[in-house]
Design a protein around this motif. Sequence first.
Motif, PDB file in Angstrom:
ATOM      1  N   GLU A   1       0.825  -1.214   0.000  1.00 49.60           N
ATOM      2  CA  GLU A   1       0.000   0.000   0.000  1.00 49.60           C
ATOM      3  C   GLU A   1       0.853   1.256   0.000  1.00 49.60           C
ATOM      4  N   GLU A   2       2.055   1.180   0.591  1.00 54.32           N
ATOM      5  CA  GLU A   2       2.945   2.333   0.665  1.00 54.32           C
ATOM      6  C   GLU A   2       4.338   1.942   0.212  1.00 54.32           C
ATOM      7  N   LEU A   3       4.909   2.769  -0.648  1.00 48.33           N
ATOM      8  CA  LEU A   3       6.268   2.556  -1.147  1.00 48.33           C
ATOM      9  C   LEU A   3       7.022   3.876  -1.043  1.00 48.33           C
ATOM     10  N   HIS A   4       8.034   3.904  -0.195  1.00 47.55           N
ATOM     11  CA  HIS A   4       8.819   5.114   0.048  1.00 47.55           C
ATOM     12  C   HIS A   4      10.240   4.889  -0.459  1.00 47.55           C
ATOM     13  N   LEU A   5      10.619   5.639  -1.479  1.00 51.92           N
ATOM     14  CA  LEU A   5      11.939   5.491  -2.094  1.00 51.92           C
ATOM     15  C   LEU A   5      12.632   6.838  -2.284  1.00 51.92           C
ATOM     16  N   GLY A   6      12.273   7.822  -1.483  1.00 48.85           N
ATOM     17  CA  GLY A   6      12.842   9.163  -1.624  1.00 48.85           C
ATOM     18  C   GLY A   6      14.325   9.207  -1.305  1.00 48.85           C
ATOM     19  N   ASN A   7      14.984  10.184  -1.885  1.00 52.87           N
ATOM     20  CA  ASN A   7      16.401  10.464  -1.624  1.00 52.87           C
ATOM     21  C   ASN A   7      17.303   9.259  -1.859  1.00 52.87           C
ATOM     22  N   ASN A   8      17.126   8.647  -3.007  1.00 56.15           N
ATOM     23  CA  ASN A   8      18.026   7.612  -3.486  1.00 56.15           C
ATOM     24  C   ASN A   8      18.669   8.134  -4.762  1.00 56.15           C
ATOM     25  N   GLN A   9      19.087   7.261  -5.632  1.00 57.20           N
ATOM     26  CA  GLN A   9      19.705   7.664  -6.896  1.00 57.20           C
ATOM     27  C   GLN A   9      19.004   6.985  -8.066  1.00 57.20           C
ATOM     28  N   LEU A  10      17.690   6.852  -7.944  1.00 56.12           N
ATOM     29  CA  LEU A  10      16.899   6.182  -8.972  1.00 56.12           C
ATOM     30  C   LEU A  10      16.732   7.095 -10.186  1.00 56.12           C
ATOM     31  N   GLU A  11      16.943   6.531 -11.358  1.00 59.68           N
ATOM     32  CA  GLU A  11      16.746   7.282 -12.600  1.00 59.68           C
ATOM     33  C   GLU A  11      15.498   6.823 -13.336  1.00 59.68           C
ATOM     34  N   SER A  12      15.039   5.623 -13.025  1.00 57.38           N
ATOM     35  CA  SER A  12      13.823   5.094 -13.644  1.00 57.38           C
ATOM     36  C   SER A  12      13.203   4.068 -12.703  1.00 57.38           C
ATOM     37  N   LEU A  13      11.965   3.709 -13.006  1.00 59.98           N
ATOM     38  CA  LEU A  13      11.242   2.721 -12.219  1.00 59.98           C
ATOM     39  C   LEU A  13      10.748   1.609 -13.144  1.00 59.98           C
ATOM     40  N   PRO A  14      10.731   0.370 -12.677  1.00 56.27           N
ATOM     41  CA  PRO A  14      10.266  -0.722 -13.541  1.00 56.27           C
ATOM     42  C   PRO A  14       8.755  -0.631 -13.783  1.00 56.27           C
ATOM     43  N   ASP A  15       8.336  -1.011 -14.963  1.00 50.93           N
ATOM     44  CA  ASP A  15       6.913  -1.001 -15.308  1.00 50.93           C
ATOM     45  C   ASP A  15       6.091  -1.885 -14.380  1.00 50.93           C
ATOM     46  N   GLU A  16       6.721  -2.888 -13.793  1.00 49.84           N
ATOM     47  CA  GLU A  16       6.012  -3.833 -12.928  1.00 49.84           C
ATOM     48  C   GLU A  16       5.382  -3.168 -11.703  1.00 49.84           C
ATOM     49  N   ILE A  17       5.834  -1.975 -11.354  1.00 52.85           N
ATOM     50  CA  ILE A  17       5.203  -1.262 -10.234  1.00 52.85           C
ATOM     51  C   ILE A  17       3.725  -1.025 -10.550  1.00 52.85           C
ATOM     52  N   GLY A  18       3.385  -0.947 -11.814  1.00 56.76           N
ATOM     53  CA  GLY A  18       1.996  -0.785 -12.220  1.00 56.76           C
ATOM     54  C   GLY A  18       1.106  -1.959 -11.841  1.00 56.76           C
ATOM     55  N   GLN A  19       1.701  -3.093 -11.476  1.00 55.02           N
ATOM     56  CA  GLN A  19       0.930  -4.263 -11.032  1.00 55.02           C
ATOM     57  C   GLN A  19       0.492  -4.142  -9.570  1.00 55.02           C
ATOM     58  N   LEU A  20       1.012  -3.141  -8.881  1.00 57.50           N
ATOM     59  CA  LEU A  20       0.722  -2.974  -7.459  1.00 57.50           C
ATOM     60  C   LEU A  20      -0.546  -2.148  -7.300  1.00 57.50           C
ATOM     61  N   THR A  21      -1.660  -2.779  -7.541  1.00 58.00           N
ATOM     62  CA  THR A  21      -2.944  -2.067  -7.593  1.00 58.00           C
ATOM     63  C   THR A  21      -3.462  -1.641  -6.223  1.00 58.00           C
ATOM     64  N   ASN A  22      -2.837  -2.099  -5.144  1.00 59.39           N
ATOM     65  CA  ASN A  22      -3.247  -1.681  -3.800  1.00 59.39           C
ATOM     66  C   ASN A  22      -2.474  -0.467  -3.297  1.00 59.39           C
ATOM     67  N   LEU A  23      -1.555   0.043  -4.112  1.00 60.07           N
ATOM     68  CA  LEU A  23      -0.762   1.192  -3.683  1.00 60.07           C
ATOM     69  C   LEU A  23      -1.654   2.395  -3.401  1.00 60.07           C
ATOM     70  N   ILE A  24      -1.422   3.010  -2.262  1.00 61.90           N
ATOM     71  CA  ILE A  24      -2.125   4.229  -1.863  1.00 61.90           C
ATOM     72  C   ILE A  24      -1.154   5.401  -1.880  1.00 61.90           C
ATOM     73  N   GLN A  25       0.109   5.104  -1.553  1.00 59.39           N
ATOM     74  CA  GLN A  25       1.095   6.184  -1.421  1.00 59.39           C
ATOM     75  C   GLN A  25       2.431   5.740  -1.991  1.00 59.39           C
ATOM     76  N   VAL A  26       3.000   6.596  -2.854  1.00 57.45           N
ATOM     77  CA  VAL A  26       4.336   6.386  -3.392  1.00 57.45           C
ATOM     78  C   VAL A  26       5.117   7.672  -3.190  1.00 57.45           C
ATOM     79  N   LYS A  27       6.304   7.582  -2.584  1.00 57.97           N
ATOM     80  CA  LYS A  27       7.143   8.747  -2.350  1.00 57.97           C
ATOM     81  C   LYS A  27       8.464   8.551  -3.067  1.00 57.97           C
ATOM     82  N   LEU A  28       8.749   9.458  -3.989  1.00 60.34           N
ATOM     83  CA  LEU A  28       9.941   9.347  -4.825  1.00 60.34           C
ATOM     84  C   LEU A  28      10.773  10.620  -4.820  1.00 60.34           C
ATOM     85  N   HIS A  29      10.561  11.507  -3.868  1.00 61.77           N
ATOM     86  CA  HIS A  29      11.257  12.798  -3.824  1.00 61.77           C
ATOM     87  C   HIS A  29      12.780  12.628  -3.750  1.00 61.77           C
TER      88      HIS A  29
END
Length: 186
Positions: A156-184
């Motif tokens: 439901e929650e995925l917090h990945l802020g303050n890393n060095q990510l340049e892209s995200l895998p398309d498979e995150i779109g399969q996580l239909t229960n996600l309510i909150q994603v933090k990528l700052h």
Amino acid sequence: NQLRSIPGWISRCTGLETLSATRNQIRIIHALIYKLTNLKILDLNYNQITLLPKTFGTGLFRLESLSLEHNQLTKLPDTFVQLINLKFLWLSNNQLEVLPADFEKLVNLKILHLPNNRFNTFPSSICRLGKLRRLVLDDNQLTSLPGEIGELYNLEELHLGNNQLESLPDEIGQLTNLIQVKLHGN
């Protein structure tokens, strides 16, 4: 307080269900802690723990909540994965770079907090924690995520802020229960 260790005599308190010793100067947890077979909550935040006993996890079968935030842990012992009833795990503000082999054996884990550590590779074993609802990996050095992250169907929650990510895998779109994603801050 000024406690420097969890003493061995605590192992004789076998009915103990909660042990909280936050904001001390604990460096050592006695190996006999495994005798606390009724322990459900262990909170040792804000101490100076650098290493857990090699047998940590053995005997702590009822442990549901473990908080070791703001310590100096560099690794977790392999026996850590014996905490099979663990639901809540807080390990922020340590110096962890990897998780133990077979970390996916923590099948009941619902909340996993790992921010402010030293992960530069996403621990793929996390992707096999099917009951996981909240995953916090802010403030590490992650550069990519595996496609297997899409297997965390209950997330439901995925917090990945303050890393060095340049892209995200398309498979995150399969996580239909996600309510909150933090990528700052990537």
